[in-house]
Design an enzyme around this catalytic site. Structure first.
Site, PDB file in Angstrom:
ATOM      1  N   ASP A  32      -6.025   6.955  -5.405  1.00  0.00           N
ATOM      2  CA  ASP A  32      -6.393   8.358  -5.109  1.00  0.00           C
ATOM      3  C   ASP A  32      -7.181   8.410  -3.798  1.00  0.00           C
ATOM      4  O   ASP A  32      -6.889   9.200  -2.885  1.00  0.00           O
ATOM      5  CB  ASP A  32      -7.225   8.879  -6.286  1.00  0.00           C
ATOM      6  CG  ASP A  32      -7.406  10.389  -6.296  1.00  0.00           C
ATOM      7  OD1 ASP A  32      -8.135  10.878  -7.170  1.00  0.00           O
ATOM      8  OD2 ASP A  32      -6.805  11.083  -5.451  1.00  0.00           O
ATOM      9  N   TYR A  55      -8.579   3.186 -15.112  1.00  0.00           N
ATOM     10  CA  TYR A  55      -8.317   3.730 -16.461  1.00  0.00           C
ATOM     11  C   TYR A  55      -7.945   2.654 -17.475  1.00  0.00           C
ATOM     12  O   TYR A  55      -7.700   2.947 -18.643  1.00  0.00           O
ATOM     13  CB  TYR A  55      -7.266   4.835 -16.399  1.00  0.00           C
ATOM     14  CG  TYR A  55      -7.813   6.179 -15.889  1.00  0.00           C
ATOM     15  CD1 TYR A  55      -9.146   6.308 -15.494  1.00  0.00           C
ATOM     16  CD2 TYR A  55      -7.007   7.290 -15.811  1.00  0.00           C
ATOM     17  CE1 TYR A  55      -9.637   7.515 -15.044  1.00  0.00           C
ATOM     18  CE2 TYR A  55      -7.491   8.510 -15.359  1.00  0.00           C
ATOM     19  CZ  TYR A  55      -8.821   8.623 -14.979  1.00  0.00           C
ATOM     20  OH  TYR A  55      -9.310   9.825 -14.516  1.00  0.00           O
ATOM     21  N   ASP A 113       0.870  -1.189   0.000  1.00  0.00           N
ATOM     22  CA  ASP A 113       0.000   0.000   0.000  1.00  0.00           C
ATOM     23  C   ASP A 113       0.903   1.235   0.000  1.00  0.00           C
ATOM     24  O   ASP A 113       1.665   1.446   0.952  1.00  0.00           O
ATOM     25  CB  ASP A 113      -0.874  -0.057   1.270  1.00  0.00           C
ATOM     26  CG  ASP A 113      -1.702   1.192   1.471  1.00  0.00           C
ATOM     27  OD1 ASP A 113      -2.547   1.180   2.373  1.00  0.00           O
ATOM     28  OD2 ASP A 113      -1.495   2.173   0.736  1.00  0.00           O
ATOM     29  N   ASN A 147      -7.293  12.222 -10.948  1.00  0.00           N
ATOM     30  CA  ASN A 147      -8.058  12.602 -12.146  1.00  0.00           C
ATOM     31  C   ASN A 147      -7.902  14.108 -12.335  1.00  0.00           C
ATOM     32  O   ASN A 147      -7.352  14.795 -11.489  1.00  0.00           O
ATOM     33  CB  ASN A 147      -9.544  12.191 -12.009  1.00  0.00           C
ATOM     34  CG  ASN A 147     -10.210  12.864 -10.825  1.00  0.00           C
ATOM     35  OD1 ASN A 147     -10.275  14.090 -10.737  1.00  0.00           O
ATOM     36  ND2 ASN A 147     -10.679  12.049  -9.895  1.00  0.00           N
TER      37      ASN A 147
HETATM   38  N1  APR Z   1      -1.301   1.505  -3.050  1.00  0.00           N
HETATM   39  C1  APR Z   1      -0.713   1.213  -4.246  1.00  0.00           C
HETATM   40  N2  APR Z   1      -1.411   0.956  -5.373  1.00  0.00           N
HETATM   41  C2  APR Z   1      -2.763   0.976  -5.270  1.00  0.00           C
HETATM   42  C3  APR Z   1      -3.455   1.270  -4.064  1.00  0.00           C
HETATM   43  C4  APR Z   1      -2.659   1.536  -2.923  1.00  0.00           C
HETATM   44  N3  APR Z   1      -3.215   1.834  -1.734  1.00  0.00           N
HETATM   45  N4  APR Z   1      -4.804   1.202  -4.313  1.00  0.00           N
HETATM   46  C5  APR Z   1      -4.940   0.870  -5.603  1.00  0.00           C
HETATM   47  N5  APR Z   1      -3.726   0.719  -6.189  1.00  0.00           N
HETATM   48  C6  APR Z   1      -3.380   0.339  -7.563  1.00  0.00           C
HETATM   49  C7  APR Z   1      -4.434  -0.358  -8.371  1.00  0.00           C
HETATM   50  O1  APR Z   1      -4.491  -1.739  -8.033  1.00  0.00           O
HETATM   51  C8  APR Z   1      -3.888  -0.130  -9.771  1.00  0.00           C
HETATM   52  O2  APR Z   1      -2.903  -1.097 -10.079  1.00  0.00           O
HETATM   53  O3  APR Z   1      -3.129   1.537  -8.280  1.00  0.00           O
HETATM   54  C9  APR Z   1      -3.212   1.243  -9.675  1.00  0.00           C
HETATM   55  C10 APR Z   1      -3.966   2.393 -10.345  1.00  0.00           C
HETATM   56  O4  APR Z   1      -5.362   2.145 -10.221  1.00  0.00           O
HETATM   57  P1  APR Z   1      -6.402   3.350  -9.899  1.00  0.00           P
HETATM   58  O5  APR Z   1      -6.209   3.790  -8.517  1.00  0.00           O
HETATM   59  O6  APR Z   1      -7.745   2.858 -10.330  1.00  0.00           O
HETATM   60  O7  APR Z   1      -5.933   4.531 -10.842  1.00  0.00           O
HETATM   61  P2  APR Z   1      -6.102   4.731 -12.419  1.00  0.00           P
HETATM   62  O8  APR Z   1      -6.283   3.446 -13.151  1.00  0.00           O
HETATM   63  O9  APR Z   1      -4.969   5.632 -12.820  1.00  0.00           O
HETATM   64  O10 APR Z   1      -7.486   5.526 -12.518  1.00  0.00           O
HETATM   65  C11 APR Z   1      -7.534   6.820 -12.005  1.00  0.00           C
HETATM   66  O11 APR Z   1      -9.402   6.349 -10.619  1.00  0.00           O
HETATM   67  O12 APR Z   1      -9.487   6.603  -8.355  1.00  0.00           O
HETATM   68  C12 APR Z   1      -9.807   7.203  -9.539  1.00  0.00           C
HETATM   69  O13 APR Z   1      -9.660   9.541  -9.043  1.00  0.00           O
HETATM   70  C13 APR Z   1      -9.038   8.482  -9.746  1.00  0.00           C
HETATM   71  O14 APR Z   1     -10.387   9.095 -11.613  1.00  0.00           O
HETATM   72  C14 APR Z   1      -9.113   8.598 -11.236  1.00  0.00           C
HETATM   73  C15 APR Z   1      -8.959   7.160 -11.704  1.00  0.00           C
END
Ligand code: APR
Length: 176
Positions: free
Chosen positions: A39, A126, A15, A29
């Site tokens: 996020d 995404y 994490d 975003n």
């Molecule tokens: N620590 C590390 N990695 C994480 C964590 C965490 N606590 N939580 C999730 N992830 C990973 C996910 O498993 C994925 O591999 O981060 C990676 C990116 O996933 P998302 O968080 O969904 O981000 P993204 O695909 O870039 O989409 C961005 O999602 O949360 C919304 O506000 C954000 O609209 C934006 C979109």
């Protein structure tokens, strides 16, 4: 990838909000007003002051990055970057993803960060395919590190095993 560069790149499973590095990168975003995934985790762990500072930033374009303090997080800085939404790969997604890493690393270096941790940007909501995202992000990062002493070390913090395996494979292929 030159072995001196490869030695500056680490992979961990976990994490990102728990990492005690100089900066962690948020997959945000364009509003910078929080969301789900990493996020959401970062905003929850940082506390309300993070959102308050983000409100002053006026959003962030896809492929760009902005920096804030880390507040209740163990890190000093959060670098917010906005990855591309994957729509097949024919809409410049790779260049935008590479730009996220380049711009985040540029901000980290400007703020004298020695250690930076990235999530797998765009690989969740995404929809960016992990193997391709790992290849693009490692290539962009290696190019930056070849030109800059800072950050000294870049860590990918992968939240699940498929992401970890994809990065491990891409790093091994790049180091050959
Ligand atoms: N620590 C590390 N990695 C994480 C964590 C965490 N606590 N939580 C999730 N992830 C990973 C996910 O498993 C994925 O591999 O981060 C990676 C990116 O996933 P998302 O968080 O969904 O981000 P993204 O695909 O870039 O989409 C961005 O999602 O949360 C919304 O506000 C954000 O609209 C934006 C979109």
């Amino acid at each position: 990838m030159d072995e001196r560069i490869a030695s500056r790149i680490k992979l961990v499973r976990g994490d990102i909000t728990t990492l005690n590095v100089d900066a962690i990168v948020n997959a945000a975003n364009t509003s910078l007003l929080g969301g789900g995934g990493v996020d959401g985790a970062i905003h929850r762990a940082a506390g309300p002051e993070l959102l308050a500072e983000c409100r002053t930033l006026g959003g962030c374009a896809t492929g760009s990055a902005k920096i804030t303090r880390g507040y209740r997080l163990p890190t000093d800085h959060v670098i917010h970057t906005v990855g591309p939404v994957y729509s097949g790969g024919g809409r410049g997604e790779a260049d935008l993803l590479a730009s996220c890493y380049r711009e985040s690393l540029r901000l980290a270096a400007e703020h004298q960060c020695k250690t930076v941790a990235f999530p797998a940007i765009s690989c969740g909501v995404y929809g960016y395919p992990l193997a391709e995202a790992a290849r693009v992000s490692l290539e962009a990062t290696a190019e930056f590190l070849a030109e800059s002493e800072l950050p000294r070390e870049v860590t990918w913090c992968l939240f699940d095993q498929p992401a970890y395996d994809a990065y491990q494979e891409a790093l091994a292929a790049a180091a050959d």
